[in-house]
Motif scaffolding. Sequence first.
Motif, mmCIF file in Angstrom:
data_model
loop_
_atom_site.group_PDB
_atom_site.id
_atom_site.type_symbol
_atom_site.label_atom_id
_atom_site.label_comp_id
_atom_site.label_asym_id
_atom_site.label_seq_id
_atom_site.Cartn_x
_atom_site.Cartn_y
_atom_site.Cartn_z
ATOM 1 N N ASP A 237 0.811 -1.217 0.000
ATOM 2 C CA ASP A 237 0.000 0.000 0.000
ATOM 3 C C ASP A 237 0.844 1.267 0.000
ATOM 4 O OD1 ASP A 237 -2.691 1.236 0.210
ATOM 5 O OD2 ASP A 237 -1.885 2.008 2.102
ATOM 6 N N GLY A 238 2.074 1.153 0.459
ATOM 7 C CA GLY A 238 2.934 2.333 0.539
ATOM 8 C C GLY A 238 2.707 3.165 1.782
ATOM 9 N N THR A 239 1.837 2.686 2.684
ATOM 10 C CA THR A 239 1.592 3.351 3.966
ATOM 11 C C THR A 239 1.408 2.274 5.039
ATOM 12 O OG1 THR A 239 -0.840 3.368 4.002
ATOM 13 C CG2 THR A 239 0.246 5.066 2.676
ATOM 14 N N SER A 240 1.297 2.696 6.284
ATOM 15 C CA SER A 240 1.046 1.757 7.381
ATOM 16 C C SER A 240 -0.446 1.483 7.568
ATOM 17 C CB SER A 240 1.641 2.293 8.684
ATOM 18 O OG SER A 240 1.027 3.532 9.037
ATOM 19 N N ARG A 241 -1.293 2.013 6.673
ATOM 20 C CA ARG A 241 -2.740 1.930 6.824
ATOM 21 C C ARG A 241 -3.267 0.502 7.051
ATOM 22 N NH1 ARG A 241 -7.095 4.086 8.929
ATOM 23 N NH2 ARG A 241 -8.136 5.683 7.715
ATOM 24 N N PRO A 242 -2.744 -0.532 6.364
ATOM 25 C CA PRO A 242 -3.297 -1.875 6.548
ATOM 26 C C PRO A 242 -3.124 -2.434 7.964
ATOM 27 C CG PRO A 242 -1.975 -1.765 4.548
ATOM 28 C CD PRO A 242 -1.713 -0.503 5.310
ATOM 29 N N CYS A 243 -2.244 -1.822 8.750
ATOM 30 C CA CYS A 243 -1.914 -2.378 10.065
ATOM 31 C C CYS A 243 -1.958 -1.341 11.181
ATOM 32 C CB CYS A 243 -0.522 -3.006 10.033
ATOM 33 S SG CYS A 243 -0.271 -4.186 8.697
ATOM 34 N N SER A 244 -2.442 -0.156 10.891
ATOM 35 C CA SER A 244 -2.395 0.920 11.883
ATOM 36 C C SER A 244 -3.621 1.809 11.766
ATOM 37 C CB SER A 244 -1.117 1.751 11.680
ATOM 38 O OG SER A 244 -1.111 2.883 12.526
#
Length: 355
Positions: A237-244
């Motif tokens: 995803d290029g961000t921590s969004r999937p886990c944060s």
Amino acid sequence: MPLLARSVLTPLHIDVRRGAVADLGTILADGRISAGGDVAVVVGPGQGTRVAELIRPLLRSADMFTVVGGSLDAADDLGAKLRTRSYDAVVAIGGGKTIDVAKYAATRRGLPMVTVATSLANDGIASPVASLVNEGIKGSYGVHIPIAVIVDLDFVEAGPERHNRAGIGDVLSNISALADWELSRQVRDEPFDGLAAALSRAGAEAVLNHPGDIGDDAFVTVLAEALISSGLAMAIDGTSRPCSGGCHEIMHAIDALYPETASHGELAGLGALFCTFLRGDRRRFAEMSACLSRHGLPRLPADVGLTDEQFVEAVGFAPATRPDRYTILEHLAMSPEETRRRLGDYADELCDHRG
């Protein structure tokens, strides 16, 4: 029809098993990472030194560097040392702080980095993010994903059990983070990456539903692979969004307001359970509560040494730790009084899930 695909950066080599460290030299050579062993080996306190001594005969051209703590200053100091000669790669051996320091320094130097994890405390072992303390505040810095990840179960087993159990909380928090991401997609039309979400969710579900414990090789392997999958999800995803999500906002807020309260994974699990309660998802709440309880992880503020008032303060401060992120905390925008009331309801609900 044209074939459409995307390129995703992933490690060239992932090895989770007993005795994996003994093959480090072969992994470096076969992966064309370093044929001659001209690498900088970075170790932290604890088991890192023992592992380094084990591999020293395999990497006779390597230089050894010791780092203490997980600060930006430590990473900058290591970066300066990496400029003293030419290296093929950086090999980081240790826990999360050591790995994050090495990831940051290697990225700034433009060197590939190999993770040799001696604990499973969080998903930093394979993520494109380094969590470092700068002037007393922990921040997240974008880095290159490791080119190889090695988890030797012999060294994980020899490490502090509490550190490894903390990784369970970090993986479970993916469930809450994904729910927050879906909420943001619905409310703010935020882009949602299905592949990243699938990797994040698969690891969390595997740990959530596994009957084993930290003393079981099969369970520890699943936990290690779930943490690695979380790192790959963030890279995709290029961000921590999937886990944060709100879970990590609460964790960062507690870190800022009450440093050294508990570990990253312990606080992420606690934050995830509270956010899941706020979301009203009773089935997920029951599943996550049972899993955290089974593995001896905190579920109440008191379990990490916080009063209810301190936790309420942290929840209020949490959105400020990630101003660009939309989670259940931003969605509800609770007043301190409302948070205090919901926390009481949360504690009452937990009484029905004691076990």
